[in-house]
Design a protein around this motif. Structure first.
Motif, PDB file in Angstrom:
ATOM      1  N   ARG A 181     -50.091 -18.292  -7.244  1.00 20.86           N
ATOM      2  CA  ARG A 181     -50.400 -16.954  -5.965  1.00 20.86           C
ATOM      3  C   ARG A 181     -49.293 -16.435  -6.366  1.00 20.86           C
ATOM      4  N   ILE A 182     -49.320 -14.838  -5.851  1.00 19.72           N
ATOM      5  CA  ILE A 182     -48.454 -14.469  -5.628  1.00 19.72           C
ATOM      6  C   ILE A 182     -47.825 -13.836  -4.006  1.00 19.72           C
ATOM      7  N   SER A 183     -46.770 -14.432  -3.482  1.00 20.74           N
ATOM      8  CA  SER A 183     -45.815 -14.425  -2.209  1.00 20.74           C
ATOM      9  C   SER A 183     -45.649 -13.040  -2.351  1.00 20.74           C
ATOM     10  N   ASN A 184     -45.372 -13.020  -0.734  1.00 21.00           N
ATOM     11  CA  ASN A 184     -44.189 -11.616  -0.450  1.00 21.00           C
ATOM     12  C   ASN A 184     -45.510 -10.429  -1.002  1.00 21.00           C
ATOM     13  N   SER A 185     -46.316 -10.585  -1.431  1.00 24.68           N
ATOM     14  CA  SER A 185     -47.506  -9.045  -2.032  1.00 24.68           C
ATOM     15  C   SER A 185     -47.844  -8.683  -0.903  1.00 24.68           C
ATOM     16  N   VAL A 186     -47.870  -7.279  -1.117  1.00 26.07           N
ATOM     17  CA  VAL A 186     -49.141  -6.204  -0.167  1.00 26.07           C
ATOM     18  C   VAL A 186     -50.208  -6.210  -1.493  1.00 26.07           C
ATOM     19  N   ASN A 197     -34.326 -17.611  -8.938  1.00 22.55           N
ATOM     20  CA  ASN A 197     -35.097 -17.418  -7.204  1.00 22.55           C
ATOM     21  C   ASN A 197     -36.159 -17.077  -6.821  1.00 22.55           C
ATOM     22  N   GLY A 198     -35.906 -18.257  -6.010  1.00 19.31           N
ATOM     23  CA  GLY A 198     -36.883 -19.470  -5.542  1.00 19.31           C
ATOM     24  C   GLY A 198     -37.609 -18.298  -4.480  1.00 19.31           C
ATOM     25  N   ASN A 199     -36.867 -17.490  -3.179  1.00 20.94           N
ATOM     26  CA  ASN A 199     -37.336 -16.589  -2.827  1.00 20.94           C
ATOM     27  C   ASN A 199     -38.593 -15.484  -3.533  1.00 20.94           C
ATOM     28  N   GLY A 200     -39.246 -15.574  -4.840  1.00 17.76           N
ATOM     29  CA  GLY A 200     -39.644 -14.277  -5.185  1.00 17.76           C
ATOM     30  C   GLY A 200     -40.869 -14.454  -5.168  1.00 17.76           C
ATOM     31  N   ALA A 201     -42.052 -13.573  -6.213  1.00 19.00           N
ATOM     32  CA  ALA A 201     -43.118 -13.454  -6.177  1.00 19.00           C
ATOM     33  C   ALA A 201     -43.663 -14.841  -6.567  1.00 19.00           C
ATOM     34  N   VAL A 202     -42.948 -15.546  -7.849  1.00 14.74           N
ATOM     35  CA  VAL A 202     -44.109 -16.754  -8.045  1.00 14.74           C
ATOM     36  C   VAL A 202     -42.740 -17.827  -8.027  1.00 14.74           C
ATOM     37  N   GLY A 237     -26.869  -4.876  -9.149  1.00  7.71           N
ATOM     38  CA  GLY A 237     -26.186  -4.152 -10.028  1.00  7.71           C
ATOM     39  C   GLY A 237     -26.181  -4.845 -11.109  1.00  7.71           C
ATOM     40  N   ASN A 238     -26.470  -6.053 -11.547  1.00  8.80           N
ATOM     41  CA  ASN A 238     -26.329  -6.636 -12.871  1.00  8.80           C
ATOM     42  C   ASN A 238     -26.990  -7.224 -14.002  1.00  8.80           C
ATOM     43  N   GLY A 239     -28.593  -6.325 -13.226  1.00 11.03           N
ATOM     44  CA  GLY A 239     -30.164  -6.639 -14.080  1.00 11.03           C
ATOM     45  C   GLY A 239     -30.984  -7.624 -13.014  1.00 11.03           C
ATOM     46  N   THR A 240     -29.976  -7.918 -12.253  1.00  2.00           N
ATOM     47  CA  THR A 240     -31.301  -9.206 -11.120  1.00  2.00           C
ATOM     48  C   THR A 240     -31.222  -7.770  -9.945  1.00  2.00           C
ATOM     49  N   GLY A 241     -32.051  -8.177  -8.517  1.00  7.27           N
ATOM     50  CA  GLY A 241     -32.619  -7.519  -7.681  1.00  7.27           C
ATOM     51  C   GLY A 241     -33.687  -7.306  -7.828  1.00  7.27           C
ATOM     52  N   PHE A 242     -33.853  -5.835  -7.253  1.00  4.75           N
ATOM     53  CA  PHE A 242     -35.701  -5.622  -7.518  1.00  4.75           C
ATOM     54  C   PHE A 242     -37.012  -6.345  -7.776  1.00  4.75           C
ATOM     55  N   SER A 243     -36.368  -6.245  -9.430  1.00  6.34           N
ATOM     56  CA  SER A 243     -37.420  -6.867 -10.503  1.00  6.34           C
ATOM     57  C   SER A 243     -36.774  -8.110 -10.648  1.00  6.34           C
ATOM     58  N   HIS A 244     -36.063  -8.731 -10.024  1.00 11.04           N
ATOM     59  CA  HIS A 244     -35.696  -9.859 -10.213  1.00 11.04           C
ATOM     60  C   HIS A 244     -37.125 -11.585  -9.964  1.00 11.04           C
ATOM     61  N   PHE A 270     -42.794  -8.376  -4.058  1.00  5.83           N
ATOM     62  CA  PHE A 270     -42.020  -7.931  -3.632  1.00  5.83           C
ATOM     63  C   PHE A 270     -41.048  -9.433  -4.321  1.00  5.83           C
ATOM     64  N   SER A 271     -39.820  -9.201  -5.089  1.00  5.37           N
ATOM     65  CA  SER A 271     -38.695 -10.145  -5.238  1.00  5.37           C
ATOM     66  C   SER A 271     -38.034 -10.544  -4.094  1.00  5.37           C
ATOM     67  N   ASN A 272     -37.555 -10.168  -2.877  1.00  8.92           N
ATOM     68  CA  ASN A 272     -37.188 -10.019  -1.394  1.00  8.92           C
ATOM     69  C   ASN A 272     -35.696 -10.577  -1.890  1.00  8.92           C
TER      70      ASN A 272
END
Length: 394
Positions: free
Chosen positions: A162-167, A230-235, A192-199, A185-187
Motif C-alpha cells: 500500500r502507499i503510506s503518507n498519501s493524499v 527511509n522507513g517512513n516513506g511511501a512504501v 541536498g545530496n539527492g535524497t529528500g522529497f523524492s526519497h 510523500f517521502s516524509n
C-alpha cells in the motif's frame, strides 16, 4: 455488516467557545470484515531462491481473500458534503498475528471529505490507482485467489504493498466513468545530496468505465527509491513475501502501467488484462515484465461460479548476473493457468476450490506462485498449488 450509530455530545466548554455550532453530532459507523481460511497443497516449494524444494500440505489464512476487520464511517456535514474515514486491520487467522509488517491498521487507514458531486479527498495509508481501477478485472481478485496473482506480483495487481503518507482524490461516478490520483510523500527533508522529497515517494493515476455489460480500466504508478533506508516513506517494509522474487535486490525505481477490459454475455464474462512493470535496482541492473491475462468466468447456477484464466509474463533483463537466482539470461518467461470454482451458501458465506499451475520458461530458472511459501527449489521450473477454503463476510 453490522451498523451502529455513535452520538457525540458537545462539551460545555466547547459550547461556550462556539455557541453557533450544533450541540450534538452523529457519525454513522460500520463494523465489517472477512474471515478466510483453507487447506492447500504446493509442490516444489523452497524457503527462498537457490534453496532445496519439497511438497507441502498446509493450513493457510486469507488466500481466497485477505483476512481483515475494519471500521468505516461518515458524518453528514450538510450541502452534500460528508466526513469519511476507514481503519482496516489485516491479520493471520491461523496464529492471530498482525499482517502488513505488524501494523495495527496496515490494510487501510485514512480520513477525508466526500462530495456526491465532486468526489473525495482522503489522507492516510491507501491503495494506489492501479489497484483501485485495474485490479478488480483480474482473475485473482475475482475468483482465482492470491495464488492466481501474476508472477512475483510485480505489477502489484494483488496489492502486495500500500502507499503510506498519501493524499488521494477519487472522482464521483459520472455516467459510469470515474477517475482518481494519489501522491505518497517521502516524509523526508531535502538534504541536498539527492535524497529528500523524492526519497521513497510515489504517485499514481487511473480511470475506469462501467456501463451495462462493458467494464474497462487503466492505471499508472511510479515509486521512487522504495527499497531505501527511509522507513517512513511511501512504501516501507512491504516487500515481505518469499514469492515476491523481484524484490530481493534493493529497488531504486518501480514503474507500473496496466489496463483491462471485461464484457458480460448473459451468464458468461470474458476479460483481458495487460500490465507492464519495470524495476531498476540500486546496482544498475533492471527487469521489465509484460504480462497478458485472458480470463473468463461462468455463473453455472445462482450459487455456483466457475472460472479459467491463462497468464503469460514476458521478461527482459539488463544486468542478468544480478538476478541469477531468477534467470540465467536476459529473457525469462512464465506461463500460468488458473482454474477454480466458488459455491455460495449465502450472501455472506462461500466455499472455493482453486488450482494454479505455473511454469518458468525461456531463461527463467524458478516459478513462484504468489504467497505459497516460496519459489521452486533448485532444478525445478514448475509449481502447482491447490487450495480448498471457506470464507465468511460480515
Amino acid at each position: 455488516m453490522k451498523r451502529f450509530q455513535l452520538t457525540a455530545l458537545a462539551a460545555a466548554s466547547f459550547a461556550v467557545a462556539a455557541p453557533a455550532m450544533a450541540q450534538t453530532s452523529t457519525t454513522n459507523v460500520t463494523l465489517y470484515g472477512v474471515i478466510d481460511a483453507g487447506v492447500a497443497y504446493v509442490n516444489n516449494v523452497a524457503s527462498g531462491l537457490n534453496a532445496k524444494g519439497a511438497h507441502n500440505f498446509q493450513a493457510v489464512s486469507g488466500i481466497g481473500q485477505g483476512n481483515r476487520w475494519g471500521l468505516k464511517g461518515s458524518e453528514d456535514l450538510g450541502g452534500g458534503l460528508k466526513a469519511v474515514f476507514v481503519l482496516e486491520n489485516g491479520f493471520n487467522l491461523m496464529n492471530g498475528t498482525l499482517l502488513q509488517n505488524s501494523r495495527m491498521f496496515g490494510r487501510q487507514a485514512y480520513v477525508g471529505l466526500q462530495s456526491a458531486q465532486a468526489g473525495s479527498v482522503t489522507i492516510g495509508r491507501q491503495y494506489d490507482s492501479v489497484v483501485d481501477f485495474v485490479s478488480p478485472l483480474t482473475s485473482a481478485k475475482q475468483w482465482a485467489t492470491q495464488y492466481g496473482a501474476h508472477i512475483g506480483d510485480i505489477d502489484n495487481l494483488y496489492n502486495s504493498f500500500r502507499i503510506s503518507n498519501s493524499v488521494k482524490y477519487t472522482s464521483a461516478n459520472y455516467g459510469g466513468f470515474s477517475f482518481g490520483a494519489l501522491y505518497g510523500f517521502s516524509n523526508e527533508p531535502n538534504t541536498g545530496n539527492g535524497t529528500g522529497f523524492s526519497h521513497n515517494n510515489a504517485f499514481s493515476v487511473g480511470a475506469s468505465y462501467a456501463n451495462g455489460p462493458l467494464s474497462a480500466a487503466a492505471g499508472y504508478m511510479h515509486l521512487a527509491s522504495p527499497g531505501t533506508a527511509n522507513g517512513n516513506g511511501a512504501v516501507s517494509n512491504d516487500y515481505a513475501s518469499a514469492t515476491d522474487i523481484f524484490y530481493t535486490g534493493t529497488v531504486d525505481k518501480h514503474d507500473i502501467a496496466a489496463a483491462g477490459i471485461a464484457y458480460q454475455i448473459q451468464a458468461a464474462t470474458i476479460g483481458f488484462v495487460y500490465s507492464y512493470a519495470k524495476i531498476n535496482y540500486a546496482n544498475q541492473s533492471s527487469i521489465r515484465v509484460n504480462t497478458f491475462e485472458l480470463n473468463g468466468k461462468y455463473q453455472i447456477s445462482p450459487n455456483l461460479l466457475g472460472g479459467l484464466a491463462f497468464v503469460y509474463s514476458d521478461g527482459s533483463v539488463s544486468g542478468a548476473t544480478a538476478l541469477s537466482g531468477i534467470t540465467k539470461g536476459t529473457k525469462p518467461r512464465w506461463f500460468q493457468i488458473n482454474a477454480g470454482t466458488t459455491y455460495a451458501f449465502s450472501k455472506r458465506t462461500e466455499t472455493y476450490l482453486n488450482g494454479v499451475y505455473q511454469r518458468a520458461t525461456g531463461d527463467a530458472v524458478v516459478a513462484a506462485i504468489d504467497n505459497v511459501g516460496g519459489p521452486t527449489g533448485t532444478g525445478a521450473q514448475s509449481q502447482i498449488a491447490v487450495i480448498a477454503g471457506v470464507r465468511h463476510k460480515f
